[in-house]
Write a protein that holds these residues in place. Sequence first.
Motif, PDB file in Angstrom:
ATOM      1  N   ALA A   1      46.886  40.850  70.408  1.00  0.00           N
ATOM      2  CA  ALA A   1      46.688  42.063  70.740  1.00  0.00           C
ATOM      3  C   ALA A   1      45.929  42.381  71.938  1.00  0.00           C
ATOM      4  O   ALA A   1      46.081  43.085  72.924  1.00  0.00           O
ATOM      5  CB  ALA A   1      45.737  42.850  69.585  1.00  0.00           C
ATOM      6  N   LEU A   2      44.783  41.561  72.063  1.00  0.00           N
ATOM      7  CA  LEU A   2      44.184  41.295  73.450  1.00  0.00           C
ATOM      8  C   LEU A   2      45.058  41.078  74.671  1.00  0.00           C
ATOM      9  O   LEU A   2      44.952  41.755  75.773  1.00  0.00           O
ATOM     10  CB  LEU A   2      43.003  40.433  73.583  1.00  0.00           C
ATOM     11  CG  LEU A   2      41.805  40.896  72.537  1.00  0.00           C
ATOM     12  CD1 LEU A   2      40.889  39.720  72.598  1.00  0.00           C
ATOM     13  CD2 LEU A   2      41.210  42.244  72.834  1.00  0.00           C
ATOM     14  N   LEU A   3      45.915  40.258  74.645  1.00  0.00           N
ATOM     15  CA  LEU A   3      46.776  39.691  75.632  1.00  0.00           C
ATOM     16  C   LEU A   3      47.866  40.989  76.055  1.00  0.00           C
ATOM     17  O   LEU A   3      48.408  40.903  76.962  1.00  0.00           O
ATOM     18  CB  LEU A   3      47.439  38.525  75.416  1.00  0.00           C
ATOM     19  CG  LEU A   3      46.500  37.203  75.501  1.00  0.00           C
ATOM     20  CD1 LEU A   3      47.173  36.076  74.983  1.00  0.00           C
ATOM     21  CD2 LEU A   3      46.033  37.053  76.824  1.00  0.00           C
ATOM     22  N   SER A   4      47.864  41.996  74.927  1.00  0.00           N
ATOM     23  CA  SER A   4      48.999  43.013  75.115  1.00  0.00           C
ATOM     24  C   SER A   4      48.570  44.242  75.301  1.00  0.00           C
ATOM     25  O   SER A   4      49.120  45.277  75.227  1.00  0.00           O
ATOM     26  CB  SER A   4      49.967  42.883  73.974  1.00  0.00           C
ATOM     27  OG  SER A   4      50.544  41.463  73.747  1.00  0.00           O
TER      28      SER A   4
ATOM     29  N   ALA B   1      45.099  45.659  74.374  1.00  0.00           N
ATOM     30  CA  ALA B   1      44.154  45.965  73.421  1.00  0.00           C
ATOM     31  C   ALA B   1      42.775  45.723  74.286  1.00  0.00           C
ATOM     32  O   ALA B   1      42.660  44.369  74.983  1.00  0.00           O
ATOM     33  CB  ALA B   1      43.937  45.645  72.240  1.00  0.00           C
ATOM     34  N   ASP B   2      41.660  46.342  74.096  1.00  0.00           N
ATOM     35  CA  ASP B   2      40.388  45.832  74.843  1.00  0.00           C
ATOM     36  C   ASP B   2      39.293  45.269  73.958  1.00  0.00           C
ATOM     37  O   ASP B   2      38.601  44.613  74.295  1.00  0.00           O
ATOM     38  CB  ASP B   2      39.570  46.783  75.454  1.00  0.00           C
ATOM     39  CG  ASP B   2      40.679  47.649  76.669  1.00  0.00           C
ATOM     40  OD1 ASP B   2      41.087  46.780  77.501  1.00  0.00           O
ATOM     41  OD2 ASP B   2      40.752  48.985  76.813  1.00  0.00           O
ATOM     42  N   LEU B   3      39.269  45.725  72.669  1.00  0.00           N
ATOM     43  CA  LEU B   3      38.407  45.382  71.759  1.00  0.00           C
ATOM     44  C   LEU B   3      39.099  45.583  70.207  1.00  0.00           C
ATOM     45  O   LEU B   3      39.999  46.190  69.982  1.00  0.00           O
ATOM     46  CB  LEU B   3      37.323  46.408  71.521  1.00  0.00           C
ATOM     47  CG  LEU B   3      36.229  46.098  70.296  1.00  0.00           C
ATOM     48  CD1 LEU B   3      35.393  44.598  70.578  1.00  0.00           C
ATOM     49  CD2 LEU B   3      35.168  47.265  70.301  1.00  0.00           C
ATOM     50  N   VAL B   4      39.059  44.498  69.472  1.00  0.00           N
ATOM     51  CA  VAL B   4      39.567  44.366  68.042  1.00  0.00           C
ATOM     52  C   VAL B   4      38.571  44.246  67.007  1.00  0.00           C
ATOM     53  O   VAL B   4      37.791  43.277  67.169  1.00  0.00           O
ATOM     54  CB  VAL B   4      40.610  43.018  68.117  1.00  0.00           C
ATOM     55  CG1 VAL B   4      41.375  43.052  66.840  1.00  0.00           C
ATOM     56  CG2 VAL B   4      41.835  43.291  69.189  1.00  0.00           C
ATOM     57  N   LEU B   5      38.563  44.840  66.089  1.00  0.00           N
ATOM     58  CA  LEU B   5      37.619  44.929  64.924  1.00  0.00           C
ATOM     59  C   LEU B   5      38.467  44.567  63.423  1.00  0.00           C
ATOM     60  O   LEU B   5      39.607  44.955  63.716  1.00  0.00           O
ATOM     61  CB  LEU B   5      36.874  46.172  64.906  1.00  0.00           C
ATOM     62  CG  LEU B   5      36.053  46.673  65.890  1.00  0.00           C
ATOM     63  CD1 LEU B   5      35.540  48.104  65.744  1.00  0.00           C
ATOM     64  CD2 LEU B   5      35.146  45.707  66.281  1.00  0.00           C
ATOM     65  N   GLU B   6      37.740  43.979  62.550  1.00  0.00           N
ATOM     66  CA  GLU B   6      38.190  43.897  61.320  1.00  0.00           C
ATOM     67  C   GLU B   6      38.041  44.988  60.318  1.00  0.00           C
ATOM     68  O   GLU B   6      36.893  45.338  60.110  1.00  0.00           O
ATOM     69  CB  GLU B   6      37.843  42.684  60.814  1.00  0.00           C
ATOM     70  CG  GLU B   6      38.503  42.187  59.393  1.00  0.00           C
ATOM     71  CD  GLU B   6      38.097  40.925  58.938  1.00  0.00           C
ATOM     72  OE1 GLU B   6      38.699  40.559  57.643  1.00  0.00           O
ATOM     73  OE2 GLU B   6      37.006  40.367  59.519  1.00  0.00           O
ATOM     74  N   ILE B   7      38.956  45.647  59.807  1.00  0.00           N
ATOM     75  CA  ILE B   7      39.139  46.545  58.802  1.00  0.00           C
ATOM     76  C   ILE B   7      38.463  45.857  57.273  1.00  0.00           C
ATOM     77  O   ILE B   7      38.796  44.893  56.867  1.00  0.00           O
ATOM     78  CB  ILE B   7      40.317  47.329  58.363  1.00  0.00           C
ATOM     79  CG1 ILE B   7      41.208  48.005  59.475  1.00  0.00           C
ATOM     80  CG2 ILE B   7      40.078  48.306  57.013  1.00  0.00           C
ATOM     81  CD1 ILE B   7      42.396  48.230  59.256  1.00  0.00           C
ATOM     82  N   PRO B   8      37.334  46.381  56.908  1.00  0.00           N
ATOM     83  CA  PRO B   8      36.847  45.846  55.715  1.00  0.00           C
ATOM     84  C   PRO B   8      37.847  45.354  54.524  1.00  0.00           C
ATOM     85  O   PRO B   8      38.614  46.294  54.135  1.00  0.00           O
ATOM     86  CB  PRO B   8      35.810  46.787  55.078  1.00  0.00           C
ATOM     87  CG  PRO B   8      35.460  47.522  56.191  1.00  0.00           C
ATOM     88  CD  PRO B   8      36.682  47.426  57.401  1.00  0.00           C
ATOM     89  N   SER B   9      37.924  44.177  54.070  1.00  0.00           N
ATOM     90  CA  SER B   9      39.188  43.685  53.351  1.00  0.00           C
ATOM     91  C   SER B   9      39.328  44.210  52.081  1.00  0.00           C
ATOM     92  O   SER B   9      40.489  44.384  51.698  1.00  0.00           O
ATOM     93  CB  SER B   9      38.897  42.222  52.830  1.00  0.00           C
ATOM     94  OG  SER B   9      37.665  42.017  52.210  1.00  0.00           O
ATOM     95  N   ILE B  10      38.487  44.989  51.350  1.00  0.00           N
ATOM     96  CA  ILE B  10      38.721  45.658  50.326  1.00  0.00           C
ATOM     97  C   ILE B  10      39.632  46.964  50.506  1.00  0.00           C
ATOM     98  O   ILE B  10      40.302  47.282  49.614  1.00  0.00           O
ATOM     99  CB  ILE B  10      37.369  46.068  49.514  1.00  0.00           C
ATOM    100  CG1 ILE B  10      36.548  46.993  50.435  1.00  0.00           C
ATOM    101  CG2 ILE B  10      36.702  44.591  48.812  1.00  0.00           C
ATOM    102  CD1 ILE B  10      35.413  47.371  49.279  1.00  0.00           C
ATOM    103  N   PHE B  11      39.445  47.582  51.593  1.00  0.00           N
ATOM    104  CA  PHE B  11      40.253  48.674  51.994  1.00  0.00           C
ATOM    105  C   PHE B  11      41.443  48.466  52.754  1.00  0.00           C
ATOM    106  O   PHE B  11      42.476  48.901  52.746  1.00  0.00           O
ATOM    107  CB  PHE B  11      39.371  49.677  52.771  1.00  0.00           C
ATOM    108  CG  PHE B  11      38.323  50.196  51.808  1.00  0.00           C
ATOM    109  CD1 PHE B  11      38.437  50.894  50.771  1.00  0.00           C
ATOM    110  CD2 PHE B  11      36.969  50.145  52.268  1.00  0.00           C
ATOM    111  CE1 PHE B  11      37.374  51.328  49.956  1.00  0.00           C
ATOM    112  CE2 PHE B  11      35.871  50.613  51.524  1.00  0.00           C
ATOM    113  CZ  PHE B  11      36.262  51.139  50.410  1.00  0.00           C
TER     114      PHE B  11
END
Length: 418
Positions: free
Chosen positions: A61-64, A66-76
């Motif tokens: 994603a960053l190479l394509s 996006a500037d910042l990538v965050l993780e969605i909490p896994s239970i959701f």
Amino acid sequence: MKMNVTGIVAEYNPFHNGHAYQIREARKLTDCDYCVAVISGDFVQRGEVSVFSKYLRTKMALLSGADLVLEIPSIFAVSSAEDFAAGSVALLDNLGVVTHLCFGSELGQSKNFMKAAKILGKESAAFSGKLKEGLQNGLSWPQARAFALNAELSYHEGTKDSKEIISLLETPNNLLGVEYCKALLRRGSSITPVTVRRKGNGYHSEDLDGEMASASAIRKGIFAKAGADTSFLSQIPEEIQYLFREELPLQANDLSDLLNYRLLTLNRDHIPFSIFLDVSKDLSDRLEHVLYDQESFEKRIFQLKTRQYTYTRISRCLLHILLGITDEMVSAGKKAGYAPYARILGFRKNKAALLGEIKKHTRIPLVTKTADASRMLSDTAKLMFEQDLYASHVRQSILTSKTGQPVRNEYTQPICII
């Protein structure tokens, strides 16, 4: 001067030309200064293990774009469309800097998404009654909701758009778009929804021809002929094609042995399957009936599939059992605001100013180092984060078993900086 920050909710499972197109179009439509992607971790919303790890997908994603990538909490991240969207929107909204939310759709404009979201978000007694009626008549959950929405629209102004609004519930991308808008409305968020019209083949198409194939077709191509066929690479941005050789991909049936072990252990310990998220008493009974069959993950799904229980819903239920995601756990997560922390998976070094702005405005802690989380988080947030780690360690153990080679764990894996 206020900056424009566009958020994108995605899985990038795996990243392909359509995703790169969405990022480019999102930047044009919103004239944004930064693009933030929030993604599923090592398990995805359709109830399966991710093809590649969250760190490799972050790098893609960053190479394509996006500037910042965050993780969605896994239970959701592995929940229903409604909870997936609520968790994702909460994460973006809590950063305090996101001005737009861009999602892909078959429609290409957001007006009717908001109309549908306003009706669905109210959950009137009439709507609930029609929903229940649809389910009692044997409709699946998506079909019953479309049935109820159709009935509700007849009582609202603007019914000239009803056919188009109903169609929003017929495809996964459109359905998620409605859920994003619902989540924004329920939060009273100032984030503006924007949609990019999808190009290329249909969501479920397995055709690899054309410029933009579906993720389903690409996943099928990745696993075709034991990985000997690389024709799927035509659907991947050239600058990240090499990354597809960095990891052995995983698929649903790689979970089979762990699932069978988990089911047998729970049964031995007299723990009912119905305590896990989305597992009804009926589905629990059906699962107990075929408990000793020792089938693969996918065959388990077909064993349990009925008109009312879709393939994806059953897949999610089995994953909830495997990962230990209970109704109680998810209920606590909702009470904690869906996203009580933001875990950073990676960012572009030349866009570090974005992190500075987030630190000034965020309403939740930013987690960059796994080891620091225990002192930064407490109560439900800490338990949710520990569940994220658990899910990733489960995937890492499967990958290690399949390759015979050790992989980095959540404490030794650094975030991705490009």
